[in-house]
Design an enzyme around this catalytic site. Structure first.
Site, short mmCIF file in Angstrom:
data_model
loop_
_atom_site.label_atom_id
_atom_site.label_comp_id
_atom_site.label_asym_id
_atom_site.label_seq_id
_atom_site.Cartn_x
_atom_site.Cartn_y
_atom_site.Cartn_z
N ASP A 24 0.84 -1.19 0.00
CA ASP A 24 0.00 0.00 0.00
C ASP A 24 0.88 1.25 0.00
O ASP A 24 2.04 1.21 0.44
CB ASP A 24 -0.91 0.05 1.23
N ASP A 27 0.52 4.97 1.57
CA ASP A 27 -0.25 5.87 2.42
C ASP A 27 0.36 7.26 2.38
O ASP A 27 1.58 7.43 2.26
CB ASP A 27 -0.27 5.36 3.85
N ASP A 80 3.69 4.48 15.49
CA ASP A 80 4.07 3.40 16.40
C ASP A 80 5.57 3.11 16.40
O ASP A 80 6.26 3.34 17.40
CB ASP A 80 3.27 2.13 16.11
#
Length: 442
Positions: free
Chosen positions: A65, A67, A144
């Site tokens: 992906d 992002d 994170d």
């Protein structure tokens, strides 16, 4: 390097790597992601490729992906793109659609501790809503892992590193930004992400990031059951499910997710249950590597089979027929599991059919094999039988018979069924004679 301790929430000045000094190239970024980046920039918004896409490109991997992070609010993104949908309550996101391809656009998150509870809310330390917007530096510290806090700026093609992510990437080290225990409590799913990235990338988990994994597994119960299903699909359907299984057990996390299965595995650590799960997950990993289709129904059939099998055998020992016993055992195990991990019916029903067909595959007389091979779930049930046989749990001759039967001609199938009928055991009589027969055989 950074000018502040990455374990604090202070805004840091990034390490900026100009285009000639890094390997990330626009040639490797998807055309649709570039369209979104350029369009946002044209509208005078900041636009950065961020997260796994940047990380994977720097490692020489093909990202799954792409992002994007921006200072535009979700509503502003929607104004820029007609093909945009806003999703999410916990985290408000913009999805820009290009046919089946979706580019996720997130607004920079802020750190405002005095924010309106309608925008940011915590329950027992866990973030249940977070729609506070801020600067790119604040956004980096809200992410994170350090290796996921790398930003590629479309304005000048530079890399921005706020948390020593490039150093960790080079060292093969997985490290949380901030205090690990606090970050896990904010979102317990980060424990599963730590396992996933460690397995996917082959990285070592930094000691301070790893230590709470042994201690905070019970927090997984606070994650919505539907979200846990999505997290488990990411874990087990990425081509390294066997490694994930072993690491989850190592940290005591697997038992939090599948307590019935873990109880069975703990009792028979050196018997075929471990071999069966391992072979089943290895089979799934191989199919993914070969770009063959996989389904969550088969995955969860593998992960939950052992408690179903053991309960079914208990019921059969009490006199219940095999087919009925496995249906009852399936219902009981699934009901308990559903409160932990919400398996959608489109997967749980085929999963139960795979189990229900196992005793029926032992019936090879008359027209039964023809009816079974026409069953819509036959192929999955057969594959499941093959894994059981390879693990030593089911009869290898039975699996081989069904392998040959599928490829056999009409006359050959008739001979195989006739041969199977001759080998078939005589039916036991009911009542006293059946009981004495059982005692003799035992």
């Amino acid at each position: 390097m950074q000018e502040s301790d990455p374990n604090t929430t202070n805004v840091t000045r990034p390490l900026i790597v100009p285009r000639p000094e890094h390997s990330l190239s626009r040639a490797n970024i998807s055309e649709n992601a570039l369209k979104v980046l350029y369009r946002l920039r044209q509208e005078n918004f900041q636009a950065h490729l961020v997260g796994g896409g940047v990380r994977d490109l720097l490692l020489g991997h093909e990202p799954k992906d792409f992002d994007i992070a921006t200072d535009a609010t979700p509503e502003q993104v929607r104004q820029v793109f007609r093909n945009c949908r806003l999703i999410g309550r916990r985290f408000r996101l913009a999805h820009v659609h290009f046919g089946r391809d979706i580019i996720e656009v997130a607004t920079f998150r802020g750190c405002g501790d005095d924010a309106d509870p309608l925008d940011r809310r915590l329950e027992n330390g866990m973030i249940v809503r977070d729609n506070i917007y801020g600067s790119i530096a604040e956004d980096a510290l809200r992410r994170d892992f350090t290796i996921n806090a790398l930003y590629y700026d479309i304005a000048d093609f530079s890399l921005h590193d706020y948390a020593d992510g490039l150093a960790d990437l080079k060292a093969g080290r997985l490290r949380l930004i901030g205090d690990p225990e606090q970050r896990y409590r904010e979102d317990p799913a980060r424990m599963l992400r730590a396992v996933r990235f460690a397995c996917k990338l082959g990285f070592a988990i930094e000691p301070a990031t790893e230590r709470p994994l042994y201690e905070l597994g019970s927090l997984l119960a606070d994650i919505a059951a539907a979200r846990l299903f999505d997290e488990l699909i990411k874990l087990f359907h990425s081509g390294y499910g066997l490694d994930v299984f072993e690491k989850l057990r190592h940290y005591g996390l697997f038992g939090q997710l599948f307590p019935d299965t873990e109880a069975c595995l703990a009792r028979e650590d050196h018997d075929f249950p471990i071999t069966f799960v391992s072979r089943g997950l290895s089979n799934t990993d191989q199919r993914i590597r070969e770009d063959k289709p996989v389904t969550p129904a088969f995955l969860f059939a593998i992960l939950l089979w052992e408690p179903v099998r053991q309960r079914s055998e208990q019921l059969q020992a009490e006199g219940m027929p095999a087919v009925e016993a496995i249906l009852l055992a399936s219902s009981a195990v699934c009901q308990r599991q559903q409160s932990l991990v919400a398996i959608p019916k489109r997967f749980s029903l085929p999963m139960r059919e795979i189990w229900a067909l196992q005793p029926r595959l032992e019936q090879r007389d008359g027209k039964r094999p023809y009816r079974l091979i026409a069953h819509p779930r036959f192929r999955a049930a057969y594959d499941f039988l093959v894994v059981r046989a390879a693990a030593g749990e089911a009869d290898a001759e039975l699996a081989d018979w069904w392998t040959r039967f599928q490829d056999a001609s009409g006359p050959e199938r008739a001979k195989m069924i006739e041969g199977g009928a001759k080998r078939r055991r005589p039916r036991r009589r009911r009542g006293k004679s059946a009981a004495s027969s059982t005692e003799t055989a035992g």
